[in-house]
Design a protein around this motif. Structure first.
Motif, PDB file in Angstrom:
ATOM      1  N   VAL A  69      91.404  86.936  40.829  1.00 22.03           N
ATOM      2  CA  VAL A  69      92.407  85.900  40.604  1.00 22.03           C
ATOM      3  C   VAL A  69      92.502  85.530  39.124  1.00 22.03           C
ATOM      4  O   VAL A  69      93.596  85.312  38.588  1.00 22.03           O
ATOM      5  CB  VAL A  69      92.102  84.655  41.466  1.00 22.03           C
ATOM      6  CG1 VAL A  69      92.962  83.473  41.030  1.00 22.03           C
ATOM      7  CG2 VAL A  69      92.349  84.959  42.938  1.00 22.03           C
ATOM      8  N   LEU A  70      91.363  85.472  38.443  1.00 21.10           N
ATOM      9  CA  LEU A  70      91.377  85.127  37.015  1.00 21.10           C
ATOM     10  C   LEU A  70      92.069  86.186  36.164  1.00 21.10           C
ATOM     11  O   LEU A  70      92.429  85.923  35.017  1.00 21.10           O
ATOM     12  CB  LEU A  70      89.947  84.913  36.514  1.00 21.10           C
ATOM     13  CG  LEU A  70      89.279  83.607  36.966  1.00 21.10           C
ATOM     14  CD1 LEU A  70      87.810  83.595  36.575  1.00 21.10           C
ATOM     15  CD2 LEU A  70      89.998  82.398  36.385  1.00 21.10           C
ATOM     16  N   LEU A  75      97.696  83.249  34.079  1.00 15.67           N
ATOM     17  CA  LEU A  75      96.743  82.205  34.449  1.00 15.67           C
ATOM     18  C   LEU A  75      96.024  81.634  33.229  1.00 15.67           C
ATOM     19  O   LEU A  75      95.872  80.418  33.096  1.00 15.67           O
ATOM     20  CB  LEU A  75      95.723  82.751  35.457  1.00 15.67           C
ATOM     21  CG  LEU A  75      94.915  81.690  36.206  1.00 15.67           C
ATOM     22  CD1 LEU A  75      95.821  80.879  37.119  1.00 15.67           C
ATOM     23  CD2 LEU A  75      93.796  82.338  37.024  1.00 15.67           C
ATOM     24  N   SER A  76      95.592  82.501  32.320  1.00 16.19           N
ATOM     25  CA  SER A  76      94.871  82.023  31.139  1.00 16.19           C
ATOM     26  C   SER A  76      95.793  81.201  30.227  1.00 16.19           C
ATOM     27  O   SER A  76      95.390  80.170  29.678  1.00 16.19           O
ATOM     28  CB  SER A  76      94.283  83.205  30.359  1.00 16.19           C
ATOM     29  OG  SER A  76      95.301  84.118  29.982  1.00 16.19           O
ATOM     30  N   ALA A  79      96.326  77.846  31.775  1.00 15.48           N
ATOM     31  CA  ALA A  79      95.122  77.025  31.620  1.00 15.48           C
ATOM     32  C   ALA A  79      95.079  76.387  30.234  1.00 15.48           C
ATOM     33  O   ALA A  79      94.722  75.200  30.088  1.00 15.48           O
ATOM     34  CB  ALA A  79      93.870  77.872  31.854  1.00 15.48           C
ATOM     35  N   LEU A 230      99.072  74.834  34.641  1.00 18.15           N
ATOM     36  CA  LEU A 230      98.222  75.424  35.674  1.00 18.15           C
ATOM     37  C   LEU A 230      98.605  74.919  37.056  1.00 18.15           C
ATOM     38  O   LEU A 230      98.600  75.682  38.030  1.00 18.15           O
ATOM     39  CB  LEU A 230      96.756  75.095  35.377  1.00 18.15           C
ATOM     40  CG  LEU A 230      95.685  75.995  36.006  1.00 18.15           C
ATOM     41  CD1 LEU A 230      95.906  77.454  35.627  1.00 18.15           C
ATOM     42  CD2 LEU A 230      94.295  75.535  35.568  1.00 18.15           C
ATOM     43  N   LEU A 233     101.682  76.686  38.186  1.00 18.91           N
ATOM     44  CA  LEU A 233     101.348  78.049  38.573  1.00 18.91           C
ATOM     45  C   LEU A 233     100.681  78.066  39.946  1.00 18.91           C
ATOM     46  O   LEU A 233     100.918  78.976  40.748  1.00 18.91           O
ATOM     47  CB  LEU A 233     100.419  78.672  37.523  1.00 18.91           C
ATOM     48  CG  LEU A 233     100.580  80.180  37.296  1.00 18.91           C
ATOM     49  CD1 LEU A 233     101.999  80.522  36.860  1.00 18.91           C
ATOM     50  CD2 LEU A 233      99.583  80.677  36.262  1.00 18.91           C
ATOM     51  N   LEU A 234      99.840  77.068  40.219  1.00 20.64           N
ATOM     52  CA  LEU A 234      99.239  76.933  41.545  1.00 20.64           C
ATOM     53  C   LEU A 234     100.336  76.770  42.599  1.00 20.64           C
ATOM     54  O   LEU A 234     100.272  77.392  43.673  1.00 20.64           O
ATOM     55  CB  LEU A 234      98.299  75.728  41.566  1.00 20.64           C
ATOM     56  CG  LEU A 234      97.806  75.270  42.950  1.00 20.64           C
ATOM     57  CD1 LEU A 234      96.950  76.347  43.593  1.00 20.64           C
ATOM     58  CD2 LEU A 234      97.029  73.969  42.846  1.00 20.64           C
ATOM     59  N   TYR A 237     101.859  80.166  43.114  1.00 18.78           N
ATOM     60  CA  TYR A 237     100.934  81.074  43.804  1.00 18.78           C
ATOM     61  C   TYR A 237     100.808  80.741  45.286  1.00 18.78           C
ATOM     62  O   TYR A 237     100.749  81.630  46.134  1.00 18.78           O
ATOM     63  CB  TYR A 237      99.549  81.008  43.150  1.00 18.78           C
ATOM     64  CG  TYR A 237      99.460  81.734  41.827  1.00 18.78           C
ATOM     65  CD1 TYR A 237     100.486  82.557  41.376  1.00 18.78           C
ATOM     66  CD2 TYR A 237      98.340  81.597  41.010  1.00 18.78           C
ATOM     67  CE1 TYR A 237     100.409  83.218  40.168  1.00 18.78           C
ATOM     68  CE2 TYR A 237      98.251  82.251  39.793  1.00 18.78           C
ATOM     69  CZ  TYR A 237      99.280  83.060  39.377  1.00 18.78           C
ATOM     70  OH  TYR A 237      99.193  83.719  38.177  1.00 18.78           O
ATOM     71  N   VAL A 273      92.646  79.881  43.893  1.00 20.17           N
ATOM     72  CA  VAL A 273      93.448  79.246  42.856  1.00 20.17           C
ATOM     73  C   VAL A 273      93.286  77.728  42.916  1.00 20.17           C
ATOM     74  O   VAL A 273      93.202  77.060  41.874  1.00 20.17           O
ATOM     75  CB  VAL A 273      94.933  79.643  42.995  1.00 20.17           C
ATOM     76  CG1 VAL A 273      95.791  78.880  42.001  1.00 20.17           C
ATOM     77  CG2 VAL A 273      95.098  81.134  42.784  1.00 20.17           C
ATOM     78  N   VAL A 277      91.842  75.330  39.822  1.00 24.67           N
ATOM     79  CA  VAL A 277      92.649  74.244  39.268  1.00 24.67           C
ATOM     80  C   VAL A 277      91.954  72.889  39.412  1.00 24.67           C
ATOM     81  O   VAL A 277      92.028  72.049  38.518  1.00 24.67           O
ATOM     82  CB  VAL A 277      94.033  74.214  39.956  1.00 24.67           C
ATOM     83  CG1 VAL A 277      94.806  72.973  39.553  1.00 24.67           C
ATOM     84  CG2 VAL A 277      94.827  75.459  39.598  1.00 24.67           C
TER      85      VAL A 277
END
Length: 303
Positions: A69-70, A75-76, A79, A230, A233-234, A237, A273, A277
């Motif tokens: 997932v990372l 994602l980065s 974050a 983030l 994005l969650l 997802y 995820v 978060v």
């Protein structure tokens, strides 16, 4: 007789304390269990988790979910955006709340009561979504990082907390500084800020949690993917968990996921995820906890 009565009182106190501890223990378990449930499902076999077999203890523990997932695109960056808006937004909000809360306690401030009521009334009325969007667009804040920070700087509730706290401080502190020749900014920087740490820590917690958990502003004001937060994005997802699970399974990063235990499922995507978060903000409260209770109690004593 007195001794027997005293023993009965002690026995009743002991019974009350035991029941009190049991009730709060039960409430604690109810609050903690959802986080525990998410975590054990992310480190357990994905096929068992998807079928609802993981409820109390992890089984077939692995950490492939986090590795895969990372490595998802974006994602980065998200974050970093969330971290940046939380840090900068919290600093700006705390400073603005501290300064305005302090200024509203100064009797020689020009039309102090009018400006204070002007700020407070905004807690009850707002223009609505469309005028707010038009305003942000006119100010050229849409699709910029600053749309996360600037609208949240002035928070009337936080200003009220700081104002109440400053009013509870001895006036002699400021009077003594002014006799020594200190100006308004010197009093604010050298007396108010160091003395008001408990209430400022309380404001910092409110601001940090609000900034980290916010996703609606991204939904309304942002279209560029590099500025996604983030939480947003969650949101994406979770809504696209089925296709995302297939994408991860078919990508090069899932070469180690040959068994059902480590193959990504919609459930594993959602759980993993969510944990990624939620966990960072859980560490904010313990840092400020020793200030929080004192600050919120003192800030709520006077109106």
């Amino acid at each position: 007789m007195t001794g027997k009565k005293h023993k009965r009182i002690k026995a009743s106190d002991a019974s009350f304390n035991m029941i009190n501890h049991l009730v709060f223990l039960l409430l604690t378990l109810i609050c903690v269990y959802p986080f525990y449930y998410m975590i054990i499902n992310t480190v357990s076999a994905n096929d068992l988790s998807a079928n609802g077999y993981i409820n109390f203890w992890p089984r077939a523990v692995h950490f492939d979910n986090y590795v895969q997932v990372l490595s998802l695109d974006g994602l980065s960056t998200a974050a970093l955006v969330s971290l940046g808006r939380t840090v900068m937004g919290t600093i700006c909000t705390v400073f603005a709340s501290a300064f305005l809360g302090f200024m509203f306690t100064q009797e020689n401030m020009w039309h102090r009561k009018f400006w204070y009521r002007f700020f407070v009334i905004t807690m009850y009325f707002n223009a609505g979504l469309i005028p707010m969007f038009v305003t942000m667009q006119t100010l050229h804040l849409t699709n910029t990082f600053w749309v996360y920070v600037i609208p949240a700087i002035v928070q009337p509730f936080n200003i009220i907390l700081v104002k109440t706290y400053v009013e509870s401080m001895p006036k002699s502190l400021q009077e003594a500084a002014e006799i020594d020749g200190a100006g308004i900014f010197t009093v604010f920087g050298k007396i108010i800020l160091p003395t008001a740490k408990p209430i400022l820590a309380t404001v910092a917690i409110f601001s940090a949690v609000g900034q980290w958990n916010s996703f609606q502003d991204t939904l309304i004001y942002i279209t560029e993917q590099k500025l996604y937060s983030l939480q947003y994005l969650l949101y994406i997802y979770i809504n696209q968990a089925n296709s995302l699970a297939a994408l991860v399974r078919n990508s090069g990063t899932s070469a180690i996921a040959g068994s059902l235990a480590t193959q990504q499922t919609p459930t594993s995507i959602r759980m993993t995820v969510s944990v990624i978060v939620v966990l960072p903000i859980l560490f904010v409260y313990p840092v400020f906890q020793r200030f929080f209770v004192k600050g919120i109690m003192i800030g709520s004593v006077k109106g």
